[in-house]
Design a protein around this motif. Structure first.
Motif, mmCIF file in Angstrom:
data_model
loop_
_atom_site.group_PDB
_atom_site.id
_atom_site.type_symbol
_atom_site.label_atom_id
_atom_site.label_comp_id
_atom_site.label_asym_id
_atom_site.label_seq_id
_atom_site.Cartn_x
_atom_site.Cartn_y
_atom_site.Cartn_z
ATOM 1 N N PHE A 1 0.723 -1.053 -0.042
ATOM 2 C CA PHE A 1 0.018 -0.076 -0.128
ATOM 3 C C PHE A 1 0.786 1.494 0.062
ATOM 4 O O PHE A 1 0.578 2.294 -0.631
ATOM 5 C CB PHE A 1 -0.964 0.048 1.038
ATOM 6 C CG PHE A 1 -2.054 -0.388 0.824
ATOM 7 C CD1 PHE A 1 -2.990 0.311 0.113
ATOM 8 C CD2 PHE A 1 -3.122 -1.670 1.400
ATOM 9 C CE1 PHE A 1 -4.304 -0.318 -0.044
ATOM 10 C CE2 PHE A 1 -4.084 -2.195 1.289
ATOM 11 C CZ PHE A 1 -4.923 -1.526 0.370
ATOM 12 N N SER B 1 1.130 4.040 -2.839
ATOM 13 C CA SER B 1 1.117 5.270 -2.678
ATOM 14 C C SER B 1 2.007 6.284 -3.283
ATOM 15 O O SER B 1 1.945 7.095 -3.839
ATOM 16 C CB SER B 1 0.955 5.626 -1.385
ATOM 17 O OG SER B 1 0.767 7.011 -0.846
ATOM 18 N N ILE C 1 -2.379 9.565 -1.300
ATOM 19 C CA ILE C 1 -2.311 9.377 -0.203
ATOM 20 C C ILE C 1 -3.160 8.452 0.336
ATOM 21 O O ILE C 1 -2.962 7.862 1.559
ATOM 22 C CB ILE C 1 -2.673 10.822 0.714
ATOM 23 C CG1 ILE C 1 -1.733 11.924 0.214
ATOM 24 C CG2 ILE C 1 -2.311 10.446 2.092
ATOM 25 C CD1 ILE C 1 -1.801 13.005 1.063
ATOM 26 N N ASP C 2 -4.187 7.927 -0.332
ATOM 27 C CA ASP C 2 -5.089 6.834 0.199
ATOM 28 C C ASP C 2 -4.270 5.489 0.896
ATOM 29 O O ASP C 2 -4.720 5.128 1.881
ATOM 30 C CB ASP C 2 -6.070 6.424 -0.845
ATOM 31 C CG ASP C 2 -6.794 7.463 -1.404
ATOM 32 O OD1 ASP C 2 -6.369 8.427 -1.654
ATOM 33 O OD2 ASP C 2 -8.059 7.293 -1.894
ATOM 34 N N GLY C 3 -3.224 5.439 0.094
ATOM 35 C CA GLY C 3 -2.697 3.860 0.688
ATOM 36 C C GLY C 3 -1.995 4.207 2.114
ATOM 37 O O GLY C 3 -2.117 3.116 2.884
ATOM 38 N N VAL D 1 -3.058 6.088 4.316
ATOM 39 C CA VAL D 1 -4.279 6.063 5.306
ATOM 40 C C VAL D 1 -4.609 4.506 5.743
ATOM 41 O O VAL D 1 -4.746 4.152 6.753
ATOM 42 C CB VAL D 1 -5.475 6.804 4.874
ATOM 43 C CG1 VAL D 1 -6.447 6.801 5.822
ATOM 44 C CG2 VAL D 1 -5.077 8.074 4.801
ATOM 45 N N VAL D 2 -4.946 3.812 4.612
ATOM 46 C CA VAL D 2 -5.032 2.525 4.582
ATOM 47 C C VAL D 2 -4.254 1.738 5.533
ATOM 48 O O VAL D 2 -4.382 0.867 6.369
ATOM 49 C CB VAL D 2 -5.328 1.671 3.211
ATOM 50 C CG1 VAL D 2 -5.633 0.264 3.522
ATOM 51 C CG2 VAL D 2 -6.552 2.214 2.693
ATOM 52 N N PHE E 1 -4.642 2.024 9.243
ATOM 53 C CA PHE E 1 -5.888 1.312 9.864
ATOM 54 C C PHE E 1 -5.448 -0.246 9.806
ATOM 55 O O PHE E 1 -5.796 -1.124 10.767
ATOM 56 C CB PHE E 1 -7.144 1.614 8.752
ATOM 57 C CG PHE E 1 -7.755 2.776 9.047
ATOM 58 C CD1 PHE E 1 -8.996 2.691 10.014
ATOM 59 C CD2 PHE E 1 -7.556 4.084 8.775
ATOM 60 C CE1 PHE E 1 -9.833 3.654 10.076
ATOM 61 C CE2 PHE E 1 -8.463 5.085 8.771
ATOM 62 C CZ PHE E 1 -9.445 4.899 9.586
ATOM 63 N N VAL E 2 -4.957 -0.442 8.907
ATOM 64 C CA VAL E 2 -4.599 -2.214 8.718
ATOM 65 C C VAL E 2 -3.396 -2.449 9.875
ATOM 66 O O VAL E 2 -3.773 -3.670 10.365
ATOM 67 C CB VAL E 2 -3.770 -2.338 7.598
ATOM 68 C CG1 VAL E 2 -3.286 -3.906 7.274
ATOM 69 C CG2 VAL E 2 -4.767 -2.454 6.472
ATOM 70 N N LEU F 1 -11.460 0.702 2.211
ATOM 71 C CA LEU F 1 -11.239 0.847 3.441
ATOM 72 C C LEU F 1 -12.556 0.667 4.625
ATOM 73 O O LEU F 1 -12.431 -0.088 5.410
ATOM 74 C CB LEU F 1 -10.786 2.093 3.875
ATOM 75 C CG LEU F 1 -10.166 2.567 5.041
ATOM 76 C CD1 LEU F 1 -9.162 1.337 5.554
ATOM 77 C CD2 LEU F 1 -9.583 3.800 5.144
ATOM 78 N N PHE G 1 -13.109 -3.148 4.696
ATOM 79 C CA PHE G 1 -12.252 -3.989 5.535
ATOM 80 C C PHE G 1 -12.546 -3.661 6.715
ATOM 81 O O PHE G 1 -12.456 -4.676 7.638
ATOM 82 C CB PHE G 1 -10.683 -3.342 5.001
ATOM 83 C CG PHE G 1 -9.831 -4.470 5.473
ATOM 84 C CD1 PHE G 1 -9.664 -5.715 4.806
ATOM 85 C CD2 PHE G 1 -8.983 -3.976 6.487
ATOM 86 C CE1 PHE G 1 -8.571 -6.483 5.479
ATOM 87 C CE2 PHE G 1 -8.091 -4.837 6.848
ATOM 88 C CZ PHE G 1 -8.151 -6.245 6.502
ATOM 89 N N ILE G 2 -12.745 -2.255 7.101
ATOM 90 C CA ILE G 2 -13.087 -2.240 8.724
ATOM 91 C C ILE G 2 -14.202 -3.069 9.293
ATOM 92 O O ILE G 2 -14.135 -3.806 10.061
ATOM 93 C CB ILE G 2 -12.995 -0.608 9.022
ATOM 94 C CG1 ILE G 2 -11.715 -0.031 8.691
ATOM 95 C CG2 ILE G 2 -13.442 -0.672 10.438
ATOM 96 C CD1 ILE G 2 -10.514 -0.510 9.420
ATOM 97 N N ALA H 1 -4.466 -3.646 -2.570
ATOM 98 C CA ALA H 1 -3.273 -3.110 -2.786
ATOM 99 C C ALA H 1 -2.752 -2.966 -4.143
ATOM 100 O O ALA H 1 -2.231 -2.016 -4.405
ATOM 101 C CB ALA H 1 -2.096 -3.558 -1.720
ATOM 102 N N TYR I 1 -4.929 -1.142 -6.181
ATOM 103 C CA TYR I 1 -4.544 0.429 -5.730
ATOM 104 C C TYR I 1 -3.282 0.807 -6.568
ATOM 105 O O TYR I 1 -3.108 2.025 -7.009
ATOM 106 C CB TYR I 1 -4.409 0.600 -4.246
ATOM 107 C CG TYR I 1 -4.099 1.970 -3.923
ATOM 108 C CD1 TYR I 1 -4.667 2.864 -4.062
ATOM 109 C CD2 TYR I 1 -2.662 2.115 -3.046
ATOM 110 C CE1 TYR I 1 -4.035 4.400 -3.513
ATOM 111 C CE2 TYR I 1 -2.217 3.249 -2.816
ATOM 112 C CZ TYR I 1 -2.983 4.445 -2.919
ATOM 113 O OH TYR I 1 -2.549 5.620 -2.716
ATOM 114 N N ILE J 1 -9.732 12.742 0.283
ATOM 115 C CA ILE J 1 -8.219 12.816 0.806
ATOM 116 C C ILE J 1 -7.549 13.763 -0.189
ATOM 117 O O ILE J 1 -7.708 13.730 -1.302
ATOM 118 C CB ILE J 1 -7.439 11.532 0.852
ATOM 119 C CG1 ILE J 1 -8.134 10.769 1.963
ATOM 120 C CG2 ILE J 1 -6.046 11.570 1.079
ATOM 121 C CD1 ILE J 1 -7.927 9.445 1.888
#
Lengths: 101, 543
Positions: A47, A51, A57-59, A61-62, A65-66, B156, B159-160, B205, B208, B521
């Motif tokens: 991720f 990014s 930037i999303d990666g 942030v993920v 969380f991960v 996201l 996944f949460i 990933a 992405y 974002i």
């Protein structure tokens, strides 16, 4: 020669495969859990590399969380393993064979 | 121009964007708190029940204050999600929470299902073990996770929600710390479920990495081909991980063990609601076309997964004697039936029929499996858990209503007309045949005839065999009997009602999903391109 972020993604794929093989071929449950953690961290690395690769930037942030989710999973997993050890005094996956058809 | 100056300029632009736009974009509007109230209520309920457990003196006994709160919360959340009408589909928190008719109907199903599980488990001895306050709290958390999953419009949020559900369920499956079976099921579920989550994550990933966004509606930018290995591998891993969670055949190995080892009420919860939510997530992902062209690869993947799943589920169910294990294989076969809808949705993402069939079958399957596992919990009460088929011998005369209810649900799984399952399969076949998936439809028909054998063998044991000394005891107390009779009656009436009047909720539903084009974002790439364009046009910046 691929760029640095791309190299990061290739490396994360390598880590992911290491983790996957660990889950498939290890016999000890703690090692299996650690392999799962390696897989999650490989995904994190992918991720953040992605990014950097895509300039978004999303990666990142993920990734944060991960990390939290992985910590929760490690906590729950260790708790389960401890109570399994108390019940069976073994944490080998081959000893789990009550549930068969 | 020095890179140092570029960076400072970039920082200025980002700062301005953060100050002006970000807060307006990420802070939810007041309408969010009303429209997402079912989720928020369940989360508040989970915390409240956890706090109420502190005041208990005997932690092993059921905690009724928590139970009352949980039932009230589930009821309120179900009522709210029925009452709330969504005129225009709206996206909140970026596209993290989509409130459209798909989400409201899934909120309704999940809240009612949780309410059903809570009510049913308060009536049996094995169910009362689930009513400790921390377990009630975990149950509410996991259903909140399911709702978040159904409402998510980006990876996201999904996944949460998935992890909130899964982590709560790992604990719930292994709640009996003394029981070997429960612990074994929990460990297997934990290892395989966590590995599946990691696989889903890696897939996301890679997706992405190839398109630079994790929103489901942006997946149409994907270009799935061998020249773009990241997107190909990413989509493959994402769908493999989701199939793990749905127990589609090559990835089904955890399902029979976990279903057999877990408490029956909990198995009903897992088999119905978790599968329902994952099916909704599949629908959300697949209803935006994944890239240009006519996705033959995706369709072929779902074809193979579906065929394999139907075959494995129908054949392996024949050889097993344990009732829950048999139903677990039947759920594997049912996951294969879902694949028909996935394949037709993949071949034509705008196909309304495929969405209708998926929605109707998901709800019907949830109702039927919830009912079936509740009847099994009724039989298991005061007996050993994990009944065998032979132990049901003579139940038709000893406990006629339970046997009748189980018969109805098994007929439903098999797809015999007056019960709901018929309409589910009918719509699935209709959409699949219209999309040209003839081979898979033939496999479905042939193997569901074959799986009728094991459903019928249970009915033969119940109705036509005399009771033996191995038969299950019927020493349940009258409170259990009357309560479980009511719960089973509700499920039977629901499945017959759907079977007679058809799945109207799925046909009248508005399937447009909320989309939002906002700057959730701050996108540095856009800022950079603005920057370079500015460089080309303007000769110098004011410092």
């Amino acid at each position: 020669m691929p760029s640095l972020p791309e190299l990061g993604i290739y490396f994360s794929l390598l880590l992911f495969i290491v983790g996957l093989f660990g889950v498939m071929f290890r016999k000890n449950i703690i090692f299996m859990m650690l392999s799962v953690e390696i897989m999650l961290n490989a995904a994190n690395l992918a991720f953040i590399s992605a990014s950097a690769l895509t300039n978004t930037i999303d990666g990142q942030v993920v990734m944060f969380f991960v990390m939290a989710v992985a910590a929760c999973e490690a906590g729950i997993g260790l708790a389960l393993i401890i109570s399994l050890y108390r019940a069976k005094s073994s944490i080998e996956i081959d000893d789990l064979r009550m549930l068969r058809g | 121009m020095s890179s140092n100056f570029m960076m400072s300029r970039l920082q200025e632009v980002v700062k301005e964007a953060v100050q002006n736009r970000l807060w307006n974009d990420i802070l939810p509007q007041p309408a969010f708190y009303l429209l997402a109230a079912p989720i928020l209520l369940l989360l508040i309920g989970a915390l409240t029940t956890m706090i109420l457990g502190v005041f208990k003196t005997a932690p092993e006994k059921p905690c009724y204050p928590s139970w009352y709160v949980a039932v009230f919360i589930c009821f309120a959340s179900a009522a709210l999600s029925i009452i709330l009408k969504v005129e225009t589909p709206t996206a909140f928190l970026g596209s993290g929470v989509l409130i459209d008719e798909i989400s409201t109907i899934s909120f309704t199903v999940i809240a009612i299902g949780t309410l059903f599980t809570l009510m049913a488990s308060s009536m049996t001895t094995i169910g009362k073990q689930l009513l400790r306050s921390e377990l009630i709290s975990l149950l509410l958390m996991s259903s909140a996770g399911l709702m978040i999953m159904c409402a998510a419009g980006e990876f996201l949020g999904f996944f949460i929600g998935l992890e909130l559900t899964s982590i709560s369920l790992y604990v719930l499956v292994g709640y009996q710390r003394k029981s070997f079976q429960g612990m074994e099921a929990a460990i297997k579920y934990f290892i395989l479920g966590a590995a599946a989550s990691a696989i889903i994550l890696m897939g996301a990933a890679l997706i992405y990495a190839s398109i630079g966004t994790v929103r489901f509606s942006d997946f149409r930018q994907l270009n799935i081909s061998i020249e773009h290995p990241f997107s190909l591998l990413g989509v493959l891993l994402l769908f493999c991980g989701l199939s793990f969670k749905l127990a589609i055949a090559p990835f089904h190995s955890w399902a029979p063990d976990v279903y057999q080892g877990a408490n029956s009420h909990l198995t009903g919860f897992m088999a119905s609601l978790v599968k329902f939510s994952i099916a909704i997530v599949f629908m959300r992902i697949l209803s935006t076309s994944l890239g240009e062209g006519n996705h033959t690869g995706l369709v072929a993947m779902f074809w193979i997964l579906g065929a394999f799943s139907i075959v494995v589920g129908s054949l392996f169910g024949l050889v097993h004697n344990s009732l829950k294990r048999m139903l677990a294989y039947s759920s594997v076969a049912n996951a294969g039936y879902f694949c028909l809808a996935f394949a037709s949705l993949a071949s034509n993402p705008t196909s309304l029929e495929a969405k209708q069939s998926l929605m109707s079958y998901a709800v019907i399957y949830a109702v039927l499996s919830m009912g079936a596992f509740t009847v099994i919990a009724w039989f298991e009460d005061n007996n050993r858990e994990d009944l065998l088929k032979e132990e049901l011998a003579g139940m038709g005369s000893k406990k006629p209503f339970a046997a009748f209810a189980l018969t109805i649900f098994l007929f439903g799984f098999a797809g015999i007309p007056p019960v709901a399952g018929f309409f589910g399969k009918f719509f699935l076949l209709l959409s699949a045949v219209n999309q040209g998936l003839i081979g898979l439809s033939i496999i479905l028909v042939v193997f569901s005839c074959l799986s009728l054998y094991y459903y019928l063998s249970v009915m033969v044991e119940m109705w036509f065999k005399p009771a033996t000394r191995y038969s299950a005891q019927i020493n349940q107390n009258s409170e259990t009997n009357s309560g479980m009779l009511t719960m089973c009656l509700i499920a039977v009436i629901a499945s017959l009602f759907i079977g007679i009047f058809g799945p109207r909720w799925a046909i009248n539903l508005n399937y447009t999903q909320a989309t939002e084009k906002n700057l959730r974002i701050v996108n540095t790439a856009e800022v950079m391109t603005e920057q370079t364009q500015a460089d080309n046009t303007v000769t110098h910046y004011p410092r």
